[in-house]
Design a protein around this motif. Structure first.
Motif, short mmCIF file in Angstrom:
data_model
loop_
_atom_site.label_atom_id
_atom_site.label_comp_id
_atom_site.label_asym_id
_atom_site.label_seq_id
_atom_site.Cartn_x
_atom_site.Cartn_y
_atom_site.Cartn_z
N ALA A 199 -6.95 15.47 -10.13
CA ALA A 199 -6.32 14.47 -11.01
C ALA A 199 -6.65 12.99 -10.42
CB ALA A 199 -4.85 14.78 -11.33
N THR A 200 -7.41 12.55 -11.43
CA THR A 200 -7.78 11.21 -10.94
C THR A 200 -6.94 10.14 -11.56
OG1 THR A 200 -9.63 9.46 -10.48
CG2 THR A 200 -9.56 10.63 -12.60
N CYS A 201 -6.31 9.26 -10.98
CA CYS A 201 -5.19 8.12 -11.42
C CYS A 201 -5.77 6.62 -11.03
CB CYS A 201 -4.11 8.32 -10.67
SG CYS A 201 -3.57 10.19 -10.85
N PRO A 202 -6.76 6.10 -12.12
CA PRO A 202 -7.22 5.02 -11.61
C PRO A 202 -6.32 3.46 -11.49
CG PRO A 202 -7.77 5.63 -13.61
CD PRO A 202 -7.23 6.81 -13.01
N SER A 203 -5.55 3.60 -12.45
CA SER A 203 -4.54 2.38 -12.45
C SER A 203 -3.62 2.39 -11.26
CB SER A 203 -3.61 2.20 -13.68
OG SER A 203 -4.55 2.02 -14.60
N SER A 204 -3.04 3.56 -10.88
CA SER A 204 -1.85 3.54 -9.75
C SER A 204 -2.92 3.31 -8.32
CB SER A 204 -1.44 5.06 -9.63
OG SER A 204 -0.75 5.19 -8.50
N ASN A 205 -4.35 3.98 -8.29
CA ASN A 205 -4.98 3.88 -7.08
C ASN A 205 -5.20 2.08 -6.83
OD1 ASN A 205 -6.54 7.00 -7.72
ND2 ASN A 205 -4.78 6.45 -6.39
N ALA A 206 -5.38 1.47 -8.13
CA ALA A 206 -5.72 0.22 -7.93
C ALA A 206 -4.29 -0.59 -7.73
CB ALA A 206 -6.15 -0.29 -9.46
N ARG A 207 -3.34 -0.19 -8.15
CA ARG A 207 -1.90 -0.98 -7.97
C ARG A 207 -1.73 -0.72 -6.57
NH1 ARG A 207 3.14 -1.68 -6.91
NH2 ARG A 207 4.70 -1.72 -8.39
N LEU A 208 -1.73 0.26 -5.71
CA LEU A 208 -1.59 0.52 -4.28
C LEU A 208 -2.82 0.09 -3.53
CD1 LEU A 208 0.76 3.82 -4.85
CD2 LEU A 208 1.45 1.34 -4.48
N ALA A 209 -3.95 -0.35 -3.95
CA ALA A 209 -5.13 -0.61 -3.48
C ALA A 209 -5.64 0.45 -2.53
CB ALA A 209 -5.08 -1.99 -2.35
N ALA A 210 -5.57 1.88 -3.03
CA ALA A 210 -5.95 2.97 -2.66
C ALA A 210 -7.53 3.28 -2.42
CB ALA A 210 -5.25 4.14 -3.01
N GLY A 211 -7.90 2.64 -3.67
CA GLY A 211 -9.76 2.84 -3.75
C GLY A 211 -9.81 3.42 -4.91
N LEU B 55 -6.80 5.93 3.10
CA LEU B 55 -7.37 6.09 4.34
C LEU B 55 -6.22 6.30 5.38
CD1 LEU B 55 -9.93 3.29 4.14
CD2 LEU B 55 -10.40 5.45 4.20
N GLU B 56 -5.09 5.57 5.02
CA GLU B 56 -3.91 6.16 6.10
C GLU B 56 -3.55 7.58 6.18
OE1 GLU B 56 -4.10 1.92 5.09
OE2 GLU B 56 -3.88 3.62 3.70
N GLU B 57 -3.78 8.08 5.08
CA GLU B 57 -3.50 9.73 4.98
C GLU B 57 -4.55 10.26 5.81
OE1 GLU B 57 -3.91 13.46 1.92
OE2 GLU B 57 -3.69 11.17 1.19
N GLU B 58 -5.84 9.79 5.65
CA GLU B 58 -6.92 10.64 6.32
C GLU B 58 -6.49 10.50 7.99
OE1 GLU B 58 -10.74 12.00 6.63
OE2 GLU B 58 -9.93 11.57 5.04
N ILE C 205 0.69 -1.25 -0.09
CA ILE C 205 0.01 -0.14 -0.03
C ILE C 205 0.85 1.19 0.09
CG2 ILE C 205 -1.86 -1.22 1.12
CD1 ILE C 205 -0.93 0.31 3.70
N LEU C 206 0.30 2.47 -0.09
CA LEU C 206 0.88 3.59 -0.51
C LEU C 206 2.24 3.71 0.62
CD1 LEU C 206 1.53 6.37 -1.99
CD2 LEU C 206 0.00 7.43 -0.58
N PHE C 207 1.84 3.85 1.87
CA PHE C 207 2.85 4.35 2.77
C PHE C 207 4.07 3.41 2.98
CE2 PHE C 207 0.58 7.44 6.08
CZ PHE C 207 0.39 8.22 5.03
#
Length: 463
Positions: free
Chosen positions: A298-310, A246-249, A91-93
């Motif tokens: 700026a919406t980034c669908p593939s990256s958000n999926a790759r990192l399971a961000a949503g 969600l971790e950023e939130e 995930i991102l972090f």
């Protein structure tokens, strides 16, 4: 201020017999139409054959093709082209913690190679304008932003690099290592210098700078506030990451006692000169604040999926009137590096999350073109095929084996495989012909990026 003052191409280019998706305010489409390009600009567009054009230097019979505006990429990290394929299940972090030590070893020579690889992939996927978020400036790494600008100029892409920054390292509670951050004062000075050196606000500008502190978890509140004031004094746009995970939130609530959108509001970071990358986890109140202030996404669908961000609430953002553009994001979280694939993923991921009527193919195309132009503050110049606008055009071959029988050519582009790119014009100049770059040797770029990736891995102790 350095500007690209390449002379306008002589004569006129005529493209006819194409299915044209203009993406104008009425979504006008011509099943068989024409476009006339004069110099840097679109001179005429309409149905049927082109009128007589005595000084045409090139006439293109575009039968079997779809003509669209060039795609606009509103968020990227070009330096990450050298670290694709790493941290594959994070995930991102966790992904950032794993990759920051490697990114702390970049320099201007490596970033030149990375930028050419990233820009080449974008051009070959129909992208004519790209924003890049450079925010890692290790001490002693040379002129990283200048190297990226030079690399992209060689390929002919319209470029919106942002001068990013970080001033919170691990010792301050941030994620990056100490040698990858700057002092607050140094970051502000370097941002102002970049604006003075490179920003070109002219109508047909090939190069505009934005100010872009990295994120709430790697930047001090002082840098956020001062950078906003600097950007507005200089008349440039503002960009950062927001509401990605969600971790950023949770982090924002713990550190600032409020969520990301309220924090941005408190430091002067909502407005029609601001765009945020991702904006995945937003409440109705957050969306309302973006809509009222004109803040873009700026919406980034593939990256958000790759990192399971949503999945971002793109349908709700659009209904509220929030400007929304499309982004690849860094190639370390979207290894394809192509923008055209994002149209399909944008539509499919939003339908999986929000229902079959969440987005239409034409809405996806609008996000990728005029939506991106609006996010970058250039909707009067690019993003649609209209007389007077700049000649950034993508001509897609849609009657080959992959698309034959799809009568709706716009659906063929968005729902089908990415069509072969017959021609890409930027500012009226061909930068891709028959799927190949015109201004650089692709094999050389591939060798250079592979060598740079190997060098970076060795420096970071990965090999």
């Amino acid at each position: 201020m350095a500007t690209d003052r390449t002379p306008a191409p002589a004569g006129r280019i005529v493209i006819e017999n194409a299915h044209i998706a203009t993406v104008d305010p009425h979504d006008t489409e011509h099943p068989s139409g024409h476009v006339v390009v004069a110099g840097h600009r679109i001179e005429a567009v309409g149905p049927g054959p082109a009128p007589e054009v005595p000084d045409a230097v090139r006439r293109i019979d575009a039968s079997g093709h779809l003509l669209t505006p060039g795609l606009v990429n509103t968020h990227h990290h070009f330096y990450q082209w050298l670290t694709r394929g790493l941290a594959q299940n994070a995930i991102l972090f966790d992904w950032l913690v794993e990759l920051y030590p490697t990114w702390a070893k970049i320099d201007d020579e490596l970033c030149h190679a990375a930028a050419q690889g990233a820009a080449a992939a974008l051009l070959k996927s129909g992208c004519t304008t790209a924003a890049d978020h450079a925010y890692v400036f290790p001490r002693g790494a040379g002129d990283i932003l200048g190297a990226e600008i030079a690399a992209v100029a060689e390929l002919g892409m319209r470029f919106h690099p942002t001068r990013g920054s970080m001033d919170r390292s691990r010792k301050d509670g941030g994620l990056p290592p100490d040698n990858a951050v700057e002092t607050t004062e140094a970051a502000l000075a370097a941002t102002e210098e970049a604006i003075d050196r490179w920003h070109d606000p002219s109508f047909d500008s090939m190069l505009r700078i934005a100010a872009a502190p990295c994120s709430p978890f790697s930047v001090s509140t002082e840098l956020m506030r001062e950078c906003a004031a600097l950007a507005r004094r200089k008349g440039v746009r503002l960009h950062t990451h927001g509401s990605e995970t969600l971790e950023e939130e949770k982090y924002c609530h713990e550190l600032f006692k409020m969520g990301p959108t309220d924090y941005f509001e408190s430091v002067g970071w909502l407005g029609d000169d601001v765009w945020m990358a991702h904006s995945v986890h937003m409440s109705d109140a957050d969306i309302d604040k973006f809509a009222v202030t004109g803040t873009g996404v700026a919406t980034c669908p593939s990256s958000n999926a790759r990192l399971a961000a949503g999945v971002a609430r793109v349908p709700d953002l659009l209904r509220a009137g929030v400007p929304v553009g499309l982004g690849v994001d860094g190639a370390a979280s979207n290894e394809s590096g192509e923008l055209a694939t994002e149209l399909r993923n944008l539509l499919l991921f939003n339908r999986v999350k929000w229902g079959a009527d969440a987005l239409t193919p034409r809405q996806a195309l609008r996000v990728a073109t005029i939506g991106g132009a609006q996010v970058l503050g250039r909707e009067g110049e690019i993003g649609s095929i209209e007389p007077g606008k700049l000649a950034d055009l993508a001509l897609w071959h849609t009657d080959g084996i992959l698309h034959a029988g799809i009568t709706d050519k716009t659906a063929a582009l968005v729902l089908g495989a990415v069509p072969p790119l017959t021609l890409l014009l930027v500012n009226g100049t061909a930068v891709v012909e028959n799927g190949r770059l015109t201004r650089a040797d692709e094999e050389t770029i591939a060798r250079n990026t592979a060598a740079a990736s190997t060098t970076l891995a060795r420096r970071a102790g990965l090999t």
